[in-house]
Design a protein around this motif. Structure first.
Motif, mmCIF file in Angstrom:
data_model
loop_
_atom_site.group_PDB
_atom_site.id
_atom_site.type_symbol
_atom_site.label_atom_id
_atom_site.label_comp_id
_atom_site.label_asym_id
_atom_site.label_seq_id
_atom_site.Cartn_x
_atom_site.Cartn_y
_atom_site.Cartn_z
ATOM 1 N N PHE A 86 1.168 -0.753 0.071
ATOM 2 C CA PHE A 86 0.030 0.519 0.137
ATOM 3 C C PHE A 86 0.824 1.448 -0.075
ATOM 4 N N ASP A 87 0.321 2.150 -0.676
ATOM 5 C CA ASP A 87 1.349 3.584 -0.293
ATOM 6 C C ASP A 87 0.118 4.331 -0.063
ATOM 7 N N LEU A 88 0.348 5.416 0.893
ATOM 8 C CA LEU A 88 -1.209 6.706 0.858
ATOM 9 C C LEU A 88 -0.085 8.246 0.785
ATOM 10 N N GLY A 89 -1.023 8.529 0.349
ATOM 11 C CA GLY A 89 -1.044 10.464 -0.123
ATOM 12 C C GLY A 89 -1.963 11.089 0.659
ATOM 13 N N ALA A 90 -1.798 12.623 1.119
ATOM 14 C CA ALA A 90 -2.660 13.201 1.452
ATOM 15 C C ALA A 90 -1.885 15.248 1.223
ATOM 16 N N GLY A 91 -2.895 15.501 1.017
ATOM 17 C CA GLY A 91 -2.505 17.633 0.449
ATOM 18 C C GLY A 91 -2.878 17.785 1.239
ATOM 19 N N VAL A 92 -2.862 18.928 1.649
ATOM 20 C CA VAL A 92 -3.720 20.046 1.539
ATOM 21 C C VAL A 92 -3.082 21.324 0.796
ATOM 22 N N ARG A 93 -4.399 22.376 0.612
ATOM 23 C CA ARG A 93 -4.028 23.486 -0.731
ATOM 24 C C ARG A 93 -4.876 25.035 0.495
ATOM 25 N N TYR A 94 -4.106 25.599 0.799
ATOM 26 C CA TYR A 94 -4.962 27.090 1.268
ATOM 27 C C TYR A 94 -3.946 28.577 0.397
ATOM 28 N N THR A 95 -5.497 28.699 0.539
ATOM 29 C CA THR A 95 -5.641 30.495 -1.074
ATOM 30 C C THR A 95 -5.873 31.350 -0.461
ATOM 31 N N GLU A 96 -5.202 32.960 0.051
ATOM 32 C CA GLU A 96 -6.241 33.794 0.534
ATOM 33 C C GLU A 96 -5.726 34.647 -0.331
ATOM 34 N N GLY A 97 -6.600 35.720 -0.007
ATOM 35 C CA GLY A 97 -6.686 37.234 -0.990
ATOM 36 C C GLY A 97 -6.276 37.278 -2.297
ATOM 37 N N ILE A 98 -7.852 37.170 -2.418
ATOM 38 C CA ILE A 98 -7.690 37.402 -4.100
ATOM 39 C C ILE A 98 -9.053 38.687 -4.270
ATOM 40 N N GLN A 99 -8.885 39.541 -4.871
ATOM 41 C CA GLN A 99 -9.330 41.112 -5.068
ATOM 42 C C GLN A 99 -10.712 39.939 -6.524
ATOM 43 N N ALA A 100 -11.947 40.315 -5.810
ATOM 44 C CA ALA A 100 -12.650 40.211 -6.912
ATOM 45 C C ALA A 100 -12.887 41.217 -8.407
ATOM 46 N N ASP A 101 -12.536 42.568 -8.101
ATOM 47 C CA ASP A 101 -12.320 42.971 -9.150
ATOM 48 C C ASP A 101 -10.938 44.330 -9.207
ATOM 49 N N GLU A 118 -13.709 40.428 -1.630
ATOM 50 C CA GLU A 118 -12.537 39.945 -1.827
ATOM 51 C C GLU A 118 -12.940 38.393 -1.947
ATOM 52 N N VAL A 119 -12.904 38.128 -2.714
ATOM 53 C CA VAL A 119 -13.209 36.680 -2.251
ATOM 54 C C VAL A 119 -12.546 35.713 -0.931
ATOM 55 N N PRO A 120 -13.501 35.098 -0.686
ATOM 56 C CA PRO A 120 -13.072 34.339 1.040
ATOM 57 C C PRO A 120 -11.840 33.538 0.645
ATOM 58 N N SER A 121 -11.536 33.313 1.336
ATOM 59 C CA SER A 121 -9.668 32.490 1.511
ATOM 60 C C SER A 121 -10.267 30.809 0.815
ATOM 61 N N TYR A 122 -9.691 29.769 0.520
ATOM 62 C CA TYR A 122 -10.177 28.157 1.291
ATOM 63 C C TYR A 122 -9.354 27.222 1.396
ATOM 64 N N THR A 123 -9.545 26.273 2.112
ATOM 65 C CA THR A 123 -8.944 25.144 2.053
ATOM 66 C C THR A 123 -9.378 23.969 1.981
#
Length: 765
Positions: A680-695, A701-706
């Protein structure tokens, strides 16, 4: 010229004497010759089949290395790995396709320099995504393959998979136009619908070069470029079948066959067919593609690679957005569902057929000079019908809509001629590159538009017909670029210097064939680059560099006049670190980029408005490390401060939209070799994005997401079934609902919902 073959082909090279560390000075050359020098310098006994090294090149290597450390550098990207035997000898063997060791982290930065320079010796930020990572993370587009790369934003259009939008260092403009294939720019065509897409199943790796690259490639974004390296023929037998099923009724099949025809010819045939729904109602995706290729050794000093590619996309999925009101915040007390389809099923079409033919020809004249020519021809046809929404009707729940249609044909070809010389002047070791390239792109298009009845965004009813559609307007768009360039990489002890210059002549034309209106421009531009790096004994390598970009435009302003080319300059400094055991690679880079003559397209028009200058500055951190023999970790952090430094009132000083301020990612992979979990092999990841202006006005501002991703694989060889493996990948495992980005307050893009895919692969070697 005939390069020396090792005397014992099957047994390899045997030298007497103790294995030792040595001060190495190995020039870039055929791999078998480099291995002979290494064996002589270290006294190591190398065992391998000489057929495995035929046609392969090795990078230059200078410094104090043991044999295993040196092999980690020389074998990078060769498809080979080394194994130290009990008696101290070393065996070279093909690396398994699923192998994910960190030994190849020091792959050659050929896309950044057009010569095989180790990334650790290149004064520029470079990231590499290899085949194993693409498979581990279940990436089914190039965009997805780059999710864990610093300085890269891939959610510009959210869940859409029609094109590969890759925003580098905050530059979202023309982010569809910065993708190269095997070092040639023939993929993107900003301003039309005729941008190509390569399925990642056909790729061996993806290289991301951050910052301006015009000195070698001509027109380019100041944010950098993405180079796709296609799978090449192998001189060992490989037969692979792959089957996949997943959410949204996905099903697909792929095959990858390669092997020798004789001792001087090898072939490869890769293909796939897949189909499925999307998260948006009434939309599907479908693809059929095949890529045959041949490698021919034309004597001992000439190598020819031939490649053809055919791809048919009968269904192109989604490519549309919804207003910020209703997605970022409530509209009349409600949110739009992230599966909402604002178009019309009877007026929804995206069909794309693309064909490519190309070759790479390399000839070694002597120990100093070699020649290379790369060529590719592309033709594509795109038929499009789509109904878009663009704003709310008064205070109602209905969205205004319009119709867009296109019938396009693209013809393009690119050729790049290079002459390389490896020589010394006193204590200076030079790798000199002289080149001349030419590219020609011609798009014939017929574009139509019209009005469509509004639709209720919360309770849609389909079946409407257009209120008006104008006759198609024929256009011709042409771009011709000729460039000459010179680059010299100089090694002096532990110093590495990089100097380069290029001169471009570019002609663009845009013709409305209905009215005869024509806009064209002829531009000339010099681009330069300079950098210096120092390799310390402890594995650290600080560097500083300066580079320039140049990108002419085929767009016009409101008066029909062509826009000025954008020009960019970058200052970058950083630190690279690779431990001597080769079990990791760590990079830190700080950058400052200025871009002039930026223009933005006004929504619902073909008119571009010059807005001035932007500045991007920030920091990128990347770490790849092998914590144990079975546990790998890849992590990154990016801070990007990009703003309009000169623009119209109300915009100047604002943050550029569609550019995250903060991004952080981490991916871990563990392989079980023993016990009840063996295989077996296992993989896991997390991605965080913050601070996107909508215009551009920065009103929202686009809400941050994880987001969380996961993978589980099993190798059935532990049950005695050789070559059989299975994998399950889950992207956005927690099914986070989010808005990924906004082009304006009228166009925000929902992020991809949870997707789960299971694949079964059978490999015969």
């Amino acid at each position: 010229m005939t390069y020396p073959r090792l005397a014992l082909l099957a047994a390899g090279l045997i030298l007497l004497g103790p294995v030792r560390a040595a001060q190495l000075d190995i020039q870039a050359q055929p791999l078998d010759a480099a291995l002979a020098e290494l064996a002589e310098a270290t006294g190591v006994q190398l065992l391998y089949d000489a057929d495995a090294t035929r046609g392969k090149q090795s990078p230059a290597l200078q410094g104090d290395y043991s044999a295993p450390q040196a092999l980690g550098q020389l074998l990078a990207g060769s498809g080979l790995r080394y194994r130290v035997n009990n008696d101290g000898s070393i065996t070279l063997e093909p690396a398994p396709v699923t192998e994910s060791t960190l030994a190849p982290v020091a792959v050659n930065a050929e896309v950044a320099t057009k010569v095989d320079t180790p990334t650790l010796e290149t004064p520029q930020s470079i990231s590499v995504v290899r085949r194993a990572q693409i498979e581990e993370q279940g990436s089914d587009t190039v965009q997805q393959a780059l999710r864990y790369t610093p300085g890269v934003f891939t959610d510009q259009i959210g869940a859409s998979k029609r094109y590969d939008y890759v925003s580098l260092r905050g530059f979202s403009d023309d982010s569809i136009d910065n993708i190269y294939l095997d070092g040639l720019k023939t993929m993107g065509d900003g301003g039309t619908f005729s941008s190509m897409q390569i399925d990642p199943y056909f790729l061996e790796r993806v290289e991301i070069v951050k910052g301006p690259t015009s000195v070698l490639y001509g027109r380019a974004s100041p944010g950098g470029l993405v180079n796709l390296t296609s799978k090449k023929p192998l001189f060992e037998t490989r037969q692979e079948l792959r089957f996949g099923v997943g959410t949204n009724d996905y099903r697909g099949v792929g095959f990858d066959f390669s092997g020798p025809v004789n001792d001087r010819v090898a072939y490869r045939l890769v293909g796939l067919a897949d189909k499925g729904d999307t998260q948006f109602d009434h939309l599907e995706q479908e693809r059929r593609a095949i890529m045959p290729s041949l490698t021919l050794e034309l004597g001992d000093s000439t190598l020819l690679d031939l490649m053809a590619y055919y791809q048919d996309d009968p269904e192109g999925g989604s490519h549309s957005g919804v207003p910020a009101e209703g997605s970022l915040y409530r509209r009349n007390g409600r949110y739009i569902d992230n599966t909402f389809f604002e178009g019309e099923p009877d007026y929804e079409q995206f069909e794309r057929t693309q064909k490519m033919l190309g070759y790479q020809l390399q000839h070694f004249i002597d120990d100093t000079w070699s020649l290379r020519q790369n060529f590719r021809y592309i033709t594509s046809d795109v038929q499009l019908q789509q109904v878009y929404s663009y704003q709310w009707v008064g205070n109602s729940d209905r969205l205004s809509r319009f119709y867009s249609g296109a019938d396009e044909q693209l013809d393009a070809y690119t050729v790049d001629n290079q002459a390389r010389a490896d020589f010394a002047t006193g204590d200076l070791q030079h790798t000199l590159l002289i080149g001349a390239d030419y590219q020609h792109r011609d798009v014939d298009a017929a574009w139509s538009s019209g009005a469509f009845p509004a639709i209720d965004a919360f309770d849609p009813v389909y079946g409407a017909a257009p209120t008006a559609i104008g006759d198609p307007v024929p256009h011709e768009r042409k771009l011709i670029q000729t460039g000459v360039y010179l680059s010299d990489q100089i090694a002096l002890d532990r110093w590495r210097f990089s100097l380069g210059g290029r001169y471009d002549w570019v002609r663009t034309a845009n013709v409305n064939q209905d009215t005869g209106a024509r806009s064209s421009q002829d531009e000339e531009q010099f681009s330069g680059r300079a950098g210096v790096l120092y390799r310390l004994d402890n594995g650290l390598a600080p560097y500083v560099s300066y580079s320039e970009s140049f990108n002419p435009s085929v767009y016009t302003d409101e008066d029909g006049d062509p826009l000025e080319p954008t020009e960019g300059t970058q200052y970058e400094t950083g630190l690279k670190y690779q431990p001597r055991d080769g079990r990791g690679l760590y990079t830190l880079s700080l950058f400052h980029i200025d871009q002039e003559n930026l223009a933005i397209r006004e929504p619902q028009t073909t008119v571009y408005v010059p807005i001035g200058e932007i500045r991007s500055r920030g920091v990128e951190l990347e770490a790849q490390t092998l914590l144990t023999d079975r546990f790998r970790v890849r992590a990154s952090y990016t801070y990007t401060d990009i703003e309009y430094t000169e623009a119209e009132p109300g915009i100047e000083g604002n943050q550029v939209n569609q550019a995250p301020r903060n991004q952080a990612t981490a991916w871990g992979h563990y392989r079980f070799d023993q016990g009840p979990m063996a295989g077996f092999d296992l993989g896991a990841g997390v991605r965080y994005t913050e601070g996107i202006q909508a215009d551009r006005a920065n009103t929202r501002e686009v809400p941050s997401y994880t987001l969380v991703d996961a993978a589980l694989g099993y190798d059935f060889s532990h049950l005695g079934i050789q070559g059989l493996s299975a994998r399950v990948n889950a992207n956005n495992l927690l099914d986070k609902e989010y808005v990924a980005s906004c082009y304006s307050l009228n166009y925000c893009y929902f992020g991809a919902e949870r997707s789960v895919m299971a694949t079964v692969t059978y490999q015969l070697r």
